[in-house]
Motif scaffolding. Structure first.
Motif, PDB file in Angstrom:
ATOM      1  N   SER A 139       0.814  -1.221   0.000  1.00  0.00           N
ATOM      2  CA  SER A 139       0.000   0.000   0.000  1.00  0.00           C
ATOM      3  C   SER A 139       0.847   1.270   0.000  1.00  0.00           C
ATOM      4  O   SER A 139       0.389   2.320   0.445  1.00  0.00           O
ATOM      5  N   LEU A 140       2.088   1.176  -0.476  1.00  0.00           N
ATOM      6  CA  LEU A 140       2.921   2.376  -0.579  1.00  0.00           C
ATOM      7  C   LEU A 140       2.372   3.322  -1.642  1.00  0.00           C
ATOM      8  O   LEU A 140       2.003   2.894  -2.732  1.00  0.00           O
ATOM      9  N   THR A 141       2.352   4.615  -1.324  1.00  0.00           N
ATOM     10  CA  THR A 141       2.051   5.610  -2.350  1.00  0.00           C
ATOM     11  C   THR A 141       3.304   5.822  -3.189  1.00  0.00           C
ATOM     12  O   THR A 141       4.400   5.429  -2.774  1.00  0.00           O
ATOM     13  N   PRO A 142       3.199   6.438  -4.369  1.00  0.00           N
ATOM     14  CA  PRO A 142       4.400   6.701  -5.167  1.00  0.00           C
ATOM     15  C   PRO A 142       5.449   7.499  -4.403  1.00  0.00           C
ATOM     16  O   PRO A 142       6.655   7.240  -4.528  1.00  0.00           O
ATOM     17  N   GLU A 143       5.026   8.462  -3.587  1.00  0.00           N
ATOM     18  CA  GLU A 143       5.965   9.263  -2.813  1.00  0.00           C
ATOM     19  C   GLU A 143       6.653   8.407  -1.748  1.00  0.00           C
ATOM     20  O   GLU A 143       7.875   8.492  -1.551  1.00  0.00           O
ATOM     21  N   GLN A 144       5.876   7.561  -1.072  1.00  0.00           N
ATOM     22  CA  GLN A 144       6.446   6.678  -0.057  1.00  0.00           C
ATOM     23  C   GLN A 144       7.398   5.662  -0.691  1.00  0.00           C
ATOM     24  O   GLN A 144       8.433   5.328  -0.123  1.00  0.00           O
ATOM     25  N   GLU A 145       7.044   5.198  -1.877  1.00  0.00           N
ATOM     26  CA  GLU A 145       7.903   4.236  -2.565  1.00  0.00           C
ATOM     27  C   GLU A 145       9.260   4.851  -2.902  1.00  0.00           C
ATOM     28  O   GLU A 145      10.300   4.193  -2.804  1.00  0.00           O
ATOM     29  N   SER A 146       9.252   6.122  -3.277  1.00  0.00           N
ATOM     30  CA  SER A 146      10.502   6.815  -3.571  1.00  0.00           C
ATOM     31  C   SER A 146      11.381   6.925  -2.330  1.00  0.00           C
ATOM     32  O   SER A 146      12.591   6.678  -2.379  1.00  0.00           O
TER      33      SER A 146
END
Length: 239
Positions: free
Chosen positions: A14-21
């Motif tokens: 459930s990572l957002t794109p920002e969290q994934e970065s």
């Protein structure tokens, strides 16, 4: 967001794109975070391999007793079982046990494709745009590599340029640009068609498009030898 929360969202898919970065940067720069990630990843795989059936059975048992609660007293033992399962799900998430962790599948199978078309040596003094492009690519200076590949794009004899430009976009996490270029490689039957198909499958996994990923992987296995074993393993994971 702290490291534990990042790990929670990663393993619950459930990572957002920002969290994934942020997650990727920590893996590259924070040895302690990486060690913790590897530990949790191993733990997740162990639990998924050995505990899924047992947990499902436990859930079914609790569900059955709940459905029969008008005839059976729902005692503290049943509650304890349900609470234990809830605690496990609270950390790993439902998808960790019973669904595909697409982020993990992508990360485990993605590797940047090496430069196999342009040899760069220290004694090579040629100051060509193509050399500059591949020097930038090999040093992970992807924006410069893309600009240099763009400058060469009019040269139709070098049909591998789109493939490497797509790789550079992947290096910058620009999935949409990379996908469009890989699709172009496949449609035009340019160099690296099999490899482009593999990366399109990985992109589909990253985008959680299971049916498309399966389609690409099956096409790869039926028509090419590139990464055939990996494609078969991925298909098992997805199915």
């Amino acid at each position: 967001m702290n490291n534990q929360e990042l790990l929670y969202h990663y393993f619950s898919n459930s990572l957002t794109p920002e969290q994934e970065s942020v997650f990727k940067k920590l893996l590259e720069t924070d040895a302690e975070f990486k060690a913790e990630f590897e530990f949790e990843k191993g733990l997740q795989k162990a639990i998924k391999s050995h505990e899924t059936d047992r947990l499902k059975a436990m859930l079914n048992e609790v569900e059955t007793k709940i459905n029969k609660r008008h005839n059976t007293v729902f005692n503290y033992r049943n509650l304890a079982i349900a609470a234990s399962i809830a605690i496990l799900f609270g950390w790993f998430g439902y998808n960790t046990f019973f669904s595909t962790n697409y982020s993990s599948l992508y990360e485990d199978n993605f590797t940047e494709y090496p430069n196999t078309v342009y040899t760069i040596t220290r004694s090579d003094d040629a100051n060509s745009i193509e050399r500059e492009a591949f020097v930038a690519y090999e040093t992970k200076n992807y924006q410069t590599a893309i600009e240099k590949f763009e400058a060469l794009s009019a040269d139709e004899t070098k049909d591998y340029l789109n493939f490497y430009k797509a790789q550079a976009y992947l290096g910058m996490d620009n999935i949409q640009e990379a996908k469009g270029l890989f699709q172009q490689v496949v449609a035009k039957n340019e160099s690296f068609v099999a490899e482009a198909t593999w990366y399109l499958a990985l992109i589909a996994i990253k985008e959680k498009d299971k049916s498309l990923a399966v389609s690409y992987l099956e096409h790869l296995m039926a028509n090419y030898s590139y990464n055939k074993d990996k494609a078969q393993a991925l298909l098992k994971e997805l199915n």
